[in-house]
Design a protein around this motif. Structure first.
Motif, PDB file in Angstrom:
ATOM      1  N   PHE A 135       0.837  -1.202   0.000  1.00  0.00           N
ATOM      2  CA  PHE A 135       0.000   0.000   0.000  1.00  0.00           C
ATOM      3  C   PHE A 135       0.871   1.251   0.000  1.00  0.00           C
ATOM      4  O   PHE A 135       0.631   2.194  -0.759  1.00  0.00           O
ATOM      5  CB  PHE A 135      -0.932  -0.009   1.209  1.00  0.00           C
ATOM      6  CG  PHE A 135      -1.766   1.233   1.332  1.00  0.00           C
ATOM      7  CD1 PHE A 135      -2.909   1.391   0.552  1.00  0.00           C
ATOM      8  CD2 PHE A 135      -1.415   2.256   2.202  1.00  0.00           C
ATOM      9  CE1 PHE A 135      -3.686   2.548   0.651  1.00  0.00           C
ATOM     10  CE2 PHE A 135      -2.180   3.409   2.307  1.00  0.00           C
ATOM     11  CZ  PHE A 135      -3.316   3.549   1.522  1.00  0.00           C
ATOM     12  N   ARG A 136       1.882   1.257   0.854  1.00  0.00           N
ATOM     13  CA  ARG A 136       2.756   2.425   0.945  1.00  0.00           C
ATOM     14  C   ARG A 136       3.483   2.659  -0.386  1.00  0.00           C
ATOM     15  O   ARG A 136       3.572   3.790  -0.871  1.00  0.00           O
ATOM     16  CB  ARG A 136       3.758   2.225   2.080  1.00  0.00           C
ATOM     17  CG  ARG A 136       4.674   3.425   2.306  1.00  0.00           C
ATOM     18  CD  ARG A 136       5.630   3.194   3.454  1.00  0.00           C
ATOM     19  NE  ARG A 136       4.908   3.044   4.713  1.00  0.00           N
ATOM     20  CZ  ARG A 136       4.909   1.932   5.438  1.00  0.00           C
ATOM     21  NH1 ARG A 136       5.586   0.868   5.036  1.00  0.00           N
ATOM     22  NH2 ARG A 136       4.249   1.879   6.565  1.00  0.00           N
ATOM     23  N   SER A 137       3.997   1.582  -0.976  1.00  0.00           N
ATOM     24  CA  SER A 137       4.748   1.699  -2.220  1.00  0.00           C
ATOM     25  C   SER A 137       3.871   2.209  -3.356  1.00  0.00           C
ATOM     26  O   SER A 137       4.265   3.109  -4.111  1.00  0.00           O
ATOM     27  CB  SER A 137       5.354   0.342  -2.586  1.00  0.00           C
ATOM     28  OG  SER A 137       5.966   0.380  -3.847  1.00  0.00           O
ATOM     29  N   ARG A 138       2.668   1.658  -3.459  1.00  0.00           N
ATOM     30  CA  ARG A 138       1.785   2.032  -4.559  1.00  0.00           C
ATOM     31  C   ARG A 138       1.275   3.458  -4.415  1.00  0.00           C
ATOM     32  O   ARG A 138       1.140   4.187  -5.410  1.00  0.00           O
ATOM     33  CB  ARG A 138       0.634   1.044  -4.667  1.00  0.00           C
ATOM     34  CG  ARG A 138       1.062  -0.322  -5.186  1.00  0.00           C
ATOM     35  CD  ARG A 138      -0.079  -1.312  -5.216  1.00  0.00           C
ATOM     36  NE  ARG A 138      -1.198  -0.854  -6.039  1.00  0.00           N
ATOM     37  CZ  ARG A 138      -2.310  -1.577  -6.234  1.00  0.00           C
ATOM     38  NH1 ARG A 138      -2.424  -2.767  -5.665  1.00  0.00           N
ATOM     39  NH2 ARG A 138      -3.281  -1.103  -6.987  1.00  0.00           N
ATOM     40  N   THR A 139       0.969   3.875  -3.203  1.00  0.00           N
ATOM     41  CA  THR A 139       0.439   5.229  -3.028  1.00  0.00           C
ATOM     42  C   THR A 139       1.548   6.274  -3.171  1.00  0.00           C
ATOM     43  O   THR A 139       1.310   7.362  -3.696  1.00  0.00           O
ATOM     44  CB  THR A 139      -0.248   5.369  -1.659  1.00  0.00           C
ATOM     45  OG1 THR A 139       0.647   4.961  -0.613  1.00  0.00           O
ATOM     46  CG2 THR A 139      -1.496   4.500  -1.605  1.00  0.00           C
ATOM     47  N   ALA A 141       3.964   6.023  -5.170  1.00  0.00           N
ATOM     48  CA  ALA A 141       4.310   6.088  -6.584  1.00  0.00           C
ATOM     49  C   ALA A 141       3.297   6.892  -7.401  1.00  0.00           C
ATOM     50  O   ALA A 141       3.535   7.194  -8.573  1.00  0.00           O
ATOM     51  CB  ALA A 141       4.422   4.675  -7.157  1.00  0.00           C
ATOM     52  N   LEU A 142       2.172   7.249  -6.796  1.00  0.00           N
ATOM     53  CA  LEU A 142       1.155   8.012  -7.514  1.00  0.00           C
ATOM     54  C   LEU A 142       1.649   9.430  -7.792  1.00  0.00           C
ATOM     55  O   LEU A 142       2.309  10.046  -6.956  1.00  0.00           O
ATOM     56  CB  LEU A 142      -0.136   8.071  -6.695  1.00  0.00           C
ATOM     57  CG  LEU A 142      -0.932   6.773  -6.527  1.00  0.00           C
ATOM     58  CD1 LEU A 142      -2.051   6.975  -5.506  1.00  0.00           C
ATOM     59  CD2 LEU A 142      -1.497   6.316  -7.865  1.00  0.00           C
ATOM     60  N   ALA A 143       1.303   9.932  -8.957  1.00  0.00           N
ATOM     61  CA  ALA A 143       1.587  11.331  -9.257  1.00  0.00           C
ATOM     62  C   ALA A 143       0.789  12.209  -8.298  1.00  0.00           C
ATOM     63  O   ALA A 143      -0.311  11.824  -7.872  1.00  0.00           O
ATOM     64  CB  ALA A 143       1.207  11.633 -10.702  1.00  0.00           C
ATOM     65  N   PRO A 144       1.303  13.360  -7.923  1.00  0.00           N
ATOM     66  CA  PRO A 144       0.622  14.219  -6.944  1.00  0.00           C
ATOM     67  C   PRO A 144      -0.840  14.475  -7.273  1.00  0.00           C
ATOM     68  O   PRO A 144      -1.693  14.466  -6.374  1.00  0.00           O
ATOM     69  CB  PRO A 144       1.447  15.508  -6.975  1.00  0.00           C
ATOM     70  CG  PRO A 144       2.821  15.046  -7.373  1.00  0.00           C
ATOM     71  CD  PRO A 144       2.599  13.923  -8.352  1.00  0.00           C
ATOM     72  N   ALA A 150      -9.989   9.421  -2.850  1.00  0.00           N
ATOM     73  CA  ALA A 150     -10.698   8.372  -3.577  1.00  0.00           C
ATOM     74  C   ALA A 150      -9.722   7.328  -4.129  1.00  0.00           C
ATOM     75  O   ALA A 150      -9.981   6.113  -4.074  1.00  0.00           O
ATOM     76  CB  ALA A 150     -11.519   8.977  -4.718  1.00  0.00           C
ATOM     77  N   GLU A 151      -8.579   7.787  -4.655  1.00  0.00           N
ATOM     78  CA  GLU A 151      -7.606   6.850  -5.216  1.00  0.00           C
ATOM     79  C   GLU A 151      -6.927   6.044  -4.113  1.00  0.00           C
ATOM     80  O   GLU A 151      -6.705   4.835  -4.263  1.00  0.00           O
ATOM     81  CB  GLU A 151      -6.561   7.614  -6.032  1.00  0.00           C
ATOM     82  CG  GLU A 151      -5.520   6.719  -6.714  1.00  0.00           C
ATOM     83  CD  GLU A 151      -6.102   5.780  -7.752  1.00  0.00           C
ATOM     84  OE1 GLU A 151      -5.381   4.848  -8.167  1.00  0.00           O
ATOM     85  OE2 GLU A 151      -7.276   5.967  -8.156  1.00  0.00           O
ATOM     86  N   LEU A 152      -6.611   6.695  -2.995  1.00  0.00           N
ATOM     87  CA  LEU A 152      -6.016   5.967  -1.872  1.00  0.00           C
ATOM     88  C   LEU A 152      -6.980   4.908  -1.353  1.00  0.00           C
ATOM     89  O   LEU A 152      -6.571   3.780  -1.046  1.00  0.00           O
ATOM     90  CB  LEU A 152      -5.636   6.946  -0.754  1.00  0.00           C
ATOM     91  CG  LEU A 152      -4.575   7.991  -1.077  1.00  0.00           C
ATOM     92  CD1 LEU A 152      -4.316   8.866   0.144  1.00  0.00           C
ATOM     93  CD2 LEU A 152      -3.276   7.339  -1.546  1.00  0.00           C
TER      94      LEU A 152
END
Length: 221
Positions: A135-139, A141-144, A150-152
């Motif tokens: 979860f930490r890695s994927r979030t 890596a999200l563009a700002p 909603a995406e989190l």
């Protein structure tokens, strides 16, 4: 207020720790108390995990309040925590509050049977750690511009809704058990009754409704 005489200081400390963890996730948390004989069950629902948490507490003597020999009431977790006296091993039952919807629907008392396929405790703890790391890695890596609530939430639902091996138990139930201090030691059992699954440990249980089974097995009390 009705006084609860707990079995010993350890039971009082464990109850206080459980209530503190619930309040960490919801400052206005409510708990449903059910006592009969020398057993007290405390039900709570940490909103982050969407599961029902159950802490069994031993009483020093059978519950009795006048002519009432059973207790069934929903109270504020914070008020109950404030009343816990660890050195005296007592707690006072606060006044009843209007219970949240979950408090009216509890797992059945009986009919539980063991389910196979639950990984070893060390594997369960490793699964939670790996899920948190993912979860930490994927979030991160999200563009700002995409790092919205909603995406989190979407990423979280995808990860925590996965099931443990072939058991049908969602990973979020194991995460909840660990976060609430239940996932300790080497004794964990998976049980089922109707539409409910229950991860039971010596320190407490986490129960969750199995998806796709409708209202089967509900116990409204």
């Amino acid at each position: 207020m009705t006084a609860l005489h707990l079995a010993d200081e350890g039971e009082a400390a464990d109850l206080a720790a459980f209530l503190s963890r619930l309040l960490h996730y919801d400052r206005s948390a409510a708990v449903r108390l059910q006592a009969a004989g020398t057993a007290l069950a405390v039900f709570g629902r940490p909103p982050s995990f969407e599961v029902l948490a159950i802490r069994a507490v031993r009483l020093a003597k059978p519950y009795e309040n006048g002519l009432d020999v059973t207790l069934d009431v929903t109270v504020a977790a914070g008020e109950l925590l404030e009343s816990v006296d660890e050195s005296a091993a007592t707690a006072a039952v606060p006044g009843a509050v209007t219970g949240p919807p979950w408090a009216g629907v509890l797992p059945p008392r009986g009919g539980w049977r063991a389910e196979p396929g639950l990984p070893a405790p060390q594997e369960l703890r490793g699964l939670v750690a790996a899920s948190v790391a993912e979860f930490r890695s994927r979030t991160e890596a999200l563009a700002p511009e995409r790092r919205t609530r909603a995406e989190l939430d979407r990423v979280g639902r995808e990860i925590w809704s996965r099931t443990v091996a072939e058991t049908g138990l969602p990973v979020r139930a194991v995460h909840a058990a660990q976060s609430l201090g239940f996932l300790r030691g080497a004794e964990q059992t998976l049980l089922s009754s109707g539409s409910w699954l229950r991860l039971r440990t010596p320190y407490g249980s986490v129960a969750v409704r199995r998806a796709g089974l409708g209202a089967l097995g509900l116990s409204v009390r």
